[in-house]
Design an enzyme around this catalytic site. Structure first.
Site, PDB file in Angstrom:
ATOM      1  N   CYS A 110       4.193   2.678   4.419  1.00 43.47           N
ATOM      2  CA  CYS A 110       2.765   2.919   4.162  1.00 43.47           C
ATOM      3  C   CYS A 110       1.895   1.731   4.521  1.00 43.47           C
ATOM      4  CB  CYS A 110       2.550   3.326   2.707  1.00 43.47           C
ATOM      5  SG  CYS A 110       3.153   2.111   1.518  1.00 43.47           S
ATOM      6  N   GLU A 117      -0.492   6.315  -4.980  1.00 42.68           N
ATOM      7  CA  GLU A 117      -0.139   5.335  -3.948  1.00 42.68           C
ATOM      8  C   GLU A 117      -0.080   6.081  -2.618  1.00 42.68           C
ATOM      9  OE1 GLU A 117       0.038   2.155  -4.250  1.00 42.68           O
ATOM     10  OE2 GLU A 117      -0.197   2.094  -6.423  1.00 42.68           O
TER      11      GLU A 117
END
Length: 505
Positions: A244, A210
């Site tokens: 993110c 991720e």
């Protein structure tokens, strides 16, 4: 450097005992995670305050309750997720049983990140447990208070034979990556992601990475700029931009810049007043990241909002840059801070061209009153996630997979997607012990007649719509079942003595 061989051997022994594969064990561990979150809310919130100056609401909504809701979704559905999944069968396998059995990989390494040190660490942890794995959990050392709390709390609530916590920095991480794991789940930046993948390649260990990237925003000229400003500045400034999937930069026509900036100013003032004094505005994780962000501000575009930096307080003001060029430093890397560059483009096509020149982003955001504009971006770009007329909200919908593509990540999670990530989908075909004559056609010696029959059985044709699709399967299935039954009767016909099987005449 630490040696974790003995610890991994112990976890593998525990896994091989079969204890983690039972529903009862998995349920008990998930209940333990839930109790941990519920009994330690105040301590967790304080740790998040210490590490990132997170306000209590952000700590609750984006960390504790986000994790808790995903956990409860998992608990409520675990028994169903563990059941074999039936699959479609063709004529060749009409009498067989075929299904997918989800089984745990074994010993999984879960490496968390510092920006959401509870959510990003705990969600994959309980997902791996739900799938029946043993776990080594490595919290990020940059969020030191939270990492220490997890190290102390997890052994109190979970099975110590099957779940271990390793705290530390680069030496500990390096040592862990020398060990053989059955699955590695990492959240962080692309550079470290490559290191993880190289280490995993040694044992061909599957990974979920991720990562991140520059998540773009396109603002169409027919958009409500007040709405755009409120939603973009919210997404950008939550956690001081250290998210993110935060909007990384905005693309719009040059004539929209000034109006959009004015609306953004209003939103920032509404949300924070003076951000330097606001209790609702986070701080940068450490001095190194603060200096990196300051360097991006100083070398890019025109500062029209903010720009202030206080190294002692690890404070970077909400900052907007206009007239940003592709070659500016702020456009060369993921910002991961409260800085919003606006890069003028002439139209949607130019924005799409710019996006496609770079790496595939983790998220993409398009604002317009015209759905065709969104479709144009959907059809001509690639990203981990896509949101039309908002930012970041896709990450909160557990039915959607969360993850990247290309350099923004490999694999996905959230909800059942986490369970699937940590499960090997084992293909299972069960065939009756008998009926050999029905499959003898596949054996040598081959003949033209055999070949014609096999081709007819295996032949597929383009699918038709509606009930037409079902009719051939129904007819062939019925005929085949009747013929098979008759064949079985013929093969077993004979005189049966009491207590003995049929004897063929």
């Amino acid at each position: 450097m630490a040696d974790y061989s003995e610890m991994i051997a112990g976890l593998r022994k525990a896994f091989n005992s079969g204890v983690t594969k039972t529903y009862e064990w998995r349920k008990k561990q998930l209940e333990g995670v839930l109790t941990l979150l519920d009994e330690n809310r105040d301590r967790i919130a304080q740790c998040l305050k210490d590490d990132l100056n997170k306000p209590s609401l952000e700590a609750a909504v984006y960390e504790i309750d986000f994790s808790r809701n995903d956990l409860i979704e998992t608990m409520n559905n675990l028994k169903d997720w563990m059941k074999p999944e039936k699959v479609k069968k063709g004529l060749l396998n009409i009498m067989d049983t075929a299904y997918i059995q989800r089984e745990p990989y074994g010993v999984a390494l879960v490496m968390g990140a510092w920006n959401y040190p509870i959510q990003i660490t705990v969600v994959p942890l309980f997902g791996a447990i739900a799938a029946g794995n043993c776990v080594v959990l490595k919290p990020s050392e940059l969020a030191g208070s939270t990492a220490k709390a997890l190290e102390e709390l997890i052994p109190k609530y979970l099975d110590n034979e099957c779940v271990k916590v390793v705290n530390g920095g680069i030496p500990e991480t390096t040592a862990l990556l020398k060990e053989r794991f059955d699955y590695i789940f990492y959240t962080g930046n692309t550079m470290v992601g490559k290191i993880i993948m190289r280490a995993a390649a040694e044992y061909l260990t599957p990974v979920t990475l991720e990562l991140g990237g520059k998540s773009p925003v396109f603002v169409d000229e027919n958009s409500d700029l007040n709405l755009v400003a409120r939603r973009v500045t919210w997404g950008k400034l939550v956690n001081a931009g250290q998210t993110c999937i935060a909007p990384d930069y905005v693309m719009c026509k040059k004539e929209l810049q000034e109006k959009l900036v004015e609306e953004c100013k209003k939103s920032i003032n509404e949300y924070y007043g003076d951000p330097a004094k606001s209790q609702d505005y986070c701080r940068i994780i450490n001095e190194r990241h603060l200096k990196r962000i300051k360097k991006l501000i100083d070398g890019s575009g025109d500062v029209v909002v903010g720009g202030d930096v206080d190294e002692e307080q690890k404070y970077v003001a909400p900052t907007i840059l206009t007239n940003v060029k592709e070659s500016d430093p702020v456009m060369m890397e993921e910002i991961f801070g409260p800085v919003l560059p606006i890069m003028p483009v002439n139209n949607a096509e130019e924005a799409i061209t710019h996006i496609n020149k770079g790496e595939k982003p983790l998220a993409m955001y398009v604002f317009s009153k015209d759905h065709e504009v969104a479709k144009k971006f959907l059809d001509n770009t690639s990203s981990g996630g896509f949101v039309f007329n908002d930012t970041m909200m896709h990450a909160g919908l557990m039915s959607l997979p969360f993850g990247g593509v290309g350099s923004s990540g490999i694999g996905s999670y959230h909800g059942m997607h986490t369970f699937d990530t940590f499960s090997h989908k084992r293909a299972v075909l069960e065939r009756k012990h008998g009926g050999e004559a029905m499959v003898a056609i596949r054996y040598p010696p081959y003949s033209e007649k055999k070949g014609s029959i096999v081709k007819w059985i295996m032949k597929k044709t383009p699918q038709k719509s509606g009930i037409q699709t079902l009719i051939p399967y129904f007819l062939f299935g019925t005929i085949f079942a009747v013929l098979f039954k008759k064949f079985e009767q013929l093969m077993t016909r004979g005189v049966r003595k009491k207590g003995t099987p049929y004897a063929r005449k």
